[in-house]
Design a protein around this motif. Sequence first.
Motif, short mmCIF file in Angstrom:
data_model
loop_
_atom_site.label_atom_id
_atom_site.label_comp_id
_atom_site.label_asym_id
_atom_site.label_seq_id
_atom_site.Cartn_x
_atom_site.Cartn_y
_atom_site.Cartn_z
N LYS A 110 0.83 -1.21 0.00
CA LYS A 110 0.00 0.00 0.00
C LYS A 110 0.87 1.25 0.00
CE LYS A 110 -4.13 -1.80 2.29
NZ LYS A 110 -4.94 -1.78 3.51
N GLN A 111 1.96 1.23 0.74
CA GLN A 111 2.88 2.38 0.74
C GLN A 111 3.46 2.61 -0.64
OE1 GLN A 111 5.82 1.42 3.72
NE2 GLN A 111 4.56 2.18 5.41
N SER A 112 3.82 1.55 -1.33
CA SER A 112 4.36 1.68 -2.69
C SER A 112 3.32 2.28 -3.63
CB SER A 112 4.81 0.32 -3.22
OG SER A 112 5.90 -0.16 -2.50
N ALA A 113 2.08 1.80 -3.53
CA ALA A 113 1.01 2.32 -4.39
C ALA A 113 0.73 3.78 -4.06
CB ALA A 113 -0.24 1.47 -4.23
N ALA A 114 0.75 4.12 -2.78
CA ALA A 114 0.52 5.52 -2.37
C ALA A 114 1.64 6.42 -2.88
CB ALA A 114 0.40 5.62 -0.85
N PHE A 115 2.86 5.92 -2.86
CA PHE A 115 4.00 6.69 -3.37
C PHE A 115 3.84 6.93 -4.87
CE2 PHE A 115 8.41 7.03 -4.94
CZ PHE A 115 8.78 8.18 -4.25
N ASP A 116 3.44 5.89 -5.60
CA ASP A 116 3.18 6.05 -7.04
C ASP A 116 2.13 7.12 -7.28
OD1 ASP A 116 5.04 4.15 -7.92
OD2 ASP A 116 3.58 2.52 -7.82
N GLN A 117 1.06 7.09 -6.49
CA GLN A 117 -0.01 8.07 -6.64
C GLN A 117 0.47 9.47 -6.31
OE1 GLN A 117 -3.25 6.57 -4.26
NE2 GLN A 117 -4.12 5.46 -6.00
N SER A 118 1.32 9.60 -5.29
CA SER A 118 1.80 10.93 -4.91
C SER A 118 2.66 11.55 -6.02
CB SER A 118 2.60 10.86 -3.61
OG SER A 118 3.87 10.25 -3.82
N LEU A 119 3.27 10.70 -6.81
CA LEU A 119 4.09 11.18 -7.94
C LEU A 119 3.26 11.31 -9.22
CD1 LEU A 119 7.31 9.00 -7.46
CD2 LEU A 119 6.97 11.38 -6.79
N GLY A 120 2.01 10.89 -9.17
CA GLY A 120 1.18 10.89 -10.38
C GLY A 120 1.65 9.84 -11.35
N ASN A 121 2.22 8.78 -10.83
CA ASN A 121 2.87 7.75 -11.64
C ASN A 121 2.06 6.45 -11.64
OD1 ASN A 121 4.91 6.50 -13.12
ND2 ASN A 121 6.01 5.87 -11.28
N THR A 122 0.76 6.55 -11.77
CA THR A 122 -0.07 5.34 -11.68
C THR A 122 -0.23 4.59 -13.00
OG1 THR A 122 -2.07 6.66 -12.00
CG2 THR A 122 -1.40 6.21 -9.72
N HIS A 123 0.20 5.19 -14.10
CA HIS A 123 0.00 4.56 -15.41
C HIS A 123 1.26 3.91 -15.97
CE1 HIS A 123 -4.03 6.06 -15.49
NE2 HIS A 123 -3.61 7.29 -15.30
N SER A 124 2.36 4.01 -15.26
CA SER A 124 3.58 3.38 -15.76
C SER A 124 3.49 1.87 -15.58
CB SER A 124 4.81 3.91 -15.01
OG SER A 124 4.86 3.37 -13.70
N LYS A 125 4.30 1.15 -16.32
CA LYS A 125 4.30 -0.31 -16.25
C LYS A 125 4.63 -0.79 -14.83
CE LYS A 125 6.54 -4.35 -18.28
NZ LYS A 125 7.55 -4.84 -19.20
N ASP A 126 5.64 -0.18 -14.21
CA ASP A 126 6.03 -0.58 -12.86
C ASP A 126 4.94 -0.29 -11.84
OD1 ASP A 126 8.48 -1.49 -13.78
OD2 ASP A 126 9.53 0.37 -13.30
#
Length: 157
Positions: A110-126
Amino acid sequence: MHINSSDQVSRIYQMKDTATPNTTNLNAANKNQTADKVTLSEAGLNAESKIQDIAAKYDPSNMSYNELVSMGTELLENGLITSQESLALMAPPSRNFDPDEKYDTVALAKQSAAFDQSLGNTHSKDAKLRASVLEMLQAIQDLSDNNSNSYSQVREA
């Protein structure tokens, strides 16, 4: 529709969870509604059983890295996750970690997913891989919790 993979079973469960009562009522009110037939292949039927078996063995909210690797290997060998998802799942929790120390893999995902969201990086492959791992861990956690509840109810009876 013919279902022959665990990914398709997972998508069906996701669709079931997103249905709203209003949508269901609208569909029921439509007198011209047609019924669709869904056929599950043997692999699709076995996928649910396999994930339940795995959930009975592991508690993603309290497991060691060694247990995580074992669980990830079982998921991969049973075709429940891809090799890319298994690599993302089995990413070490920190730089210097004890492989036998238990931790909450769901919270870490969940922390990793939240970090992705905070960067606006939810659509990258990773980011999509990390989100997929989180979904799998949550599904196993839910099944694990249900198994624990069932066990507790049996012991209380």
